[in-house]
Enzyme design. Structure first.
Site, short mmCIF file in Angstrom:
data_model
loop_
_atom_site.label_atom_id
_atom_site.label_comp_id
_atom_site.label_asym_id
_atom_site.label_seq_id
_atom_site.Cartn_x
_atom_site.Cartn_y
_atom_site.Cartn_z
N GLY A 41 0.18 -1.00 0.69
CA GLY A 41 0.62 -1.42 2.09
C GLY A 41 1.01 -1.30 2.80
O GLY A 41 1.33 -1.06 4.25
N SER A 82 -4.15 -10.77 -4.17
CA SER A 82 -2.88 -10.68 -2.99
C SER A 82 -2.30 -9.63 -2.94
O SER A 82 -1.16 -9.65 -2.48
CB SER A 82 -1.52 -10.89 -5.13
OG SER A 82 -2.37 -9.47 -5.44
N ASN A 83 -2.89 -8.92 -2.77
CA ASN A 83 -2.73 -7.50 -1.88
C ASN A 83 -2.45 -7.96 -0.14
O ASN A 83 -2.48 -7.71 0.77
CB ASN A 83 -3.85 -6.42 -1.89
CG ASN A 83 -4.12 -5.67 -3.30
OD1 ASN A 83 -4.80 -5.56 -3.24
ND2 ASN A 83 -2.72 -5.64 -3.83
N LEU A 84 -3.32 -9.43 0.26
CA LEU A 84 -3.89 -10.07 1.33
C LEU A 84 -2.56 -9.60 1.91
O LEU A 84 -2.80 -9.65 3.43
CB LEU A 84 -4.78 -10.62 2.00
CG LEU A 84 -6.38 -10.43 0.81
CD1 LEU A 84 -7.07 -11.40 1.05
CD2 LEU A 84 -6.52 -9.55 1.33
N GLN A 85 -1.49 -10.44 1.92
CA GLN A 85 -0.01 -10.47 2.11
C GLN A 85 0.42 -9.63 2.63
O GLN A 85 1.38 -9.33 4.12
CB GLN A 85 0.74 -11.07 1.20
CG GLN A 85 2.61 -10.98 1.41
CD GLN A 85 3.03 -10.57 0.62
OE1 GLN A 85 2.36 -8.31 0.52
NE2 GLN A 85 4.45 -10.11 0.18
N ARG A 86 0.25 -8.38 2.55
CA ARG A 86 0.33 -7.02 3.33
C ARG A 86 -0.75 -6.16 3.54
O ARG A 86 0.30 -5.20 4.41
CB ARG A 86 2.13 -7.01 2.53
CG ARG A 86 1.41 -6.28 1.07
CD ARG A 86 2.52 -5.67 -0.20
NE ARG A 86 2.07 -4.93 -1.53
CZ ARG A 86 1.55 -6.14 -1.92
NH1 ARG A 86 0.78 -7.24 -1.58
NH2 ARG A 86 0.83 -5.86 -3.29
N LYS A 130 -10.95 -0.44 -2.57
CA LYS A 130 -10.08 -0.08 -1.34
C LYS A 130 -11.11 0.56 -0.53
O LYS A 130 -11.16 0.85 1.26
CB LYS A 130 -8.51 0.06 -1.72
CG LYS A 130 -7.96 -1.55 -2.32
CD LYS A 130 -6.43 -1.12 -2.65
CE LYS A 130 -5.62 -2.51 -2.81
NZ LYS A 130 -4.51 -2.29 -4.00
N CYS A 132 6.30 -3.13 -6.60
CA CYS A 132 6.95 -4.26 -6.03
C CYS A 132 5.57 -5.32 -6.63
O CYS A 132 6.34 -6.62 -6.01
CB CYS A 132 5.82 -3.90 -4.41
SG CYS A 132 7.11 -2.81 -3.71
N CYS A 141 23.60 8.57 -21.79
CA CYS A 141 22.84 9.36 -22.43
C CYS A 141 23.06 10.47 -21.16
O CYS A 141 23.04 10.58 -20.64
CB CYS A 141 21.47 8.73 -23.00
SG CYS A 141 20.28 8.14 -21.42
#
Ligand code: ZN
Length: 393
Positions: A51, A79-83, A96, A198, A351
């Protein structure tokens, strides 16, 4: 931060083809021929062609950065192509690194592109980073961030960092010679799962362009010595409010790698450093997490609750949140302490950094203490946000 000297010496000359291509740079008075020659001589390594890597790589290539390295071992997923706009539909399933190289060579055939199809780790990071002038990190996992930070400190290289989540992004330039490093800002990794990636939490695709363009801009500024870089400043961008604000970040004299007495002098095991936590613990903290500030408010309001330190006695001796009882985590996990816990008031666990308390919390929930909570970031968050006089360890 006043401007810093240029990182890179200018190349001896620029060709006619380069003059034509870069003419809009060459006519900017403060950039001009010298700025372009510095870019030509520059070697930049992008960690990740995802991204953030997409806009960073495309703009640095278009700008004429002479050598661009790409560290990436992943393959393109739908699903990578959206960004991840450096990759297209026909690249799905391809490495890639190869897809990114092809794209940026098409944008600018005058530059050199080197691909490193490796998973960056402690055994190879110094060798991979060493030949480059500047590193741009666009990864979204904590082990790699700490690894890149530490490698850059050890190699004394500037590193442009960016991070995105949902509608928000952050960016900074970490350069231990001139300012803080990533560990100065974030000394401890968050417990795994506390900050979803993400992939788990989602990200607005166009956020990559906003933060990636800041990273590319900062890289160009540092390489050519123009303007005031984000050294010692954190840029925080909120897409919903459409606000950018900068927060000062100090160099921490106690920083384990860039401080006065460094305890980290070589690369470590970053997977172990960033911790492991069970699915039960990840489940337990949802809706049962207090910030240090919320805990302080409960104390100030005189609320009746049972505050338990689940660390080891030696740690409790160093520093503790006031009015807490020490019950080491294993006493809870193995059930020995359960009988002593009050049934009539809420239990709050803490803790050091929030990992062990999350584990203990899962046990308490399973044992019927359904309203037990834990403190996010542990005693370190308390020190950081409430009482900086207390010793962090
Ligand atoms: Zn540091």
């Amino acid at each position: 931060m006043p401007s810093l000297p240029p990182l890179v010496e200018p190349a001896d000359e620029i060709t006619v083809a380069e003059v034509r291509r870069y003419s809009r740079h060459l006519i900017i008075p403060d950039f001009a021929m010298n700025g372009q020659k510095r870019l030509k001589n520059a070697k930049v390594l992008a960690i990740g062609a995802g991204g953030l890597g997409s806009p960073v790589l495309m703009y640095l290539a278009a700008a004429g950065v002479g050598t661009i390295g790409i560290v990436e071992f992943d393959t393109v997923d739908e699903s990578n192509l959206q960004r991840q706009i450096i990759h297209g539909a026909s690249d799905v399933g391809r490495p890639k690194a190869e897809s990114a190289r092809e794209k940026i060579q098409e944008i600018n055939p005058l530059i050199n592109v080197v691909i490193h199809e490796v998973r960056l780790d402690s055994s190879n990071a110094l060798d991979v980073l060493a030949p480059y002038d500047l590193i741009v990190d666009g990864t979204d996992n904590f082990p790699t961030r700490y690894l890149v930070n530490d490698a850059c400190v050890l190699l004394n290289k500037p590193y442009v960092w960016g991070s995105i989540f949902r509608f928000e992004g952050q960016a900074s330039v970490f350069w231990s010679e001139h300012g803080p490093c990533y560990r100065c800002l974030y000394p401890e990794p968050p417990p795994p799962g506390m900050v979803p990636s993400c992939a788990e939490g989602g990200v607005l695709g166009v956020l990559c362009a906003s933060i990636g363009s800041i990273q590319a801009t900062e890289a160009i500024k540092v390489l050519t010595g123009i303007g005031d870089p984000l050294v010692g400043r954190l840029m925080v961008y909120d897409a919903l409010d459409m606000t950018y604000r900068t927060v000062r970040v100090q160099k921490d004299p106690e920083c384990p790698i860039c401080g006065k007495n460094p305890t980290v002098t070589e690369l470590i095991d970053y997977e172990a450093f960033c911790g492991e936590v069970s699915d039960e613990a990840l489940e337990a903290v949802i809706g049962h997490t207090l910030t240090a500030r919320e805990l302080k408010d409960m104390k100030d309001n005189g609320e009746d609750f049972y505050l338990v330190d689940v660390r080891e006695p030696a740690e409790n001796e160093i520093v503790k949140i006031p009015d807490s009882v020490l019950i080491p985590k294993d006493e809870i996990l193995f059930g020995r302490a359960l009988a002593d816990l009050p049934q009539d008031k809420p239990i709050v666990l803490y803790c050091k950094s929030g990992i062990r308390s999350a584990e203990a919390l899962a046990s308490l929930h399973a044992a019927g203490f359904g309203n037990a909570k834990h403190v996010q970031g542990g005693v370190l968050a308390w020190i950081n946000q409430i009482d900086p006089e207390l010793p962090a360890y």
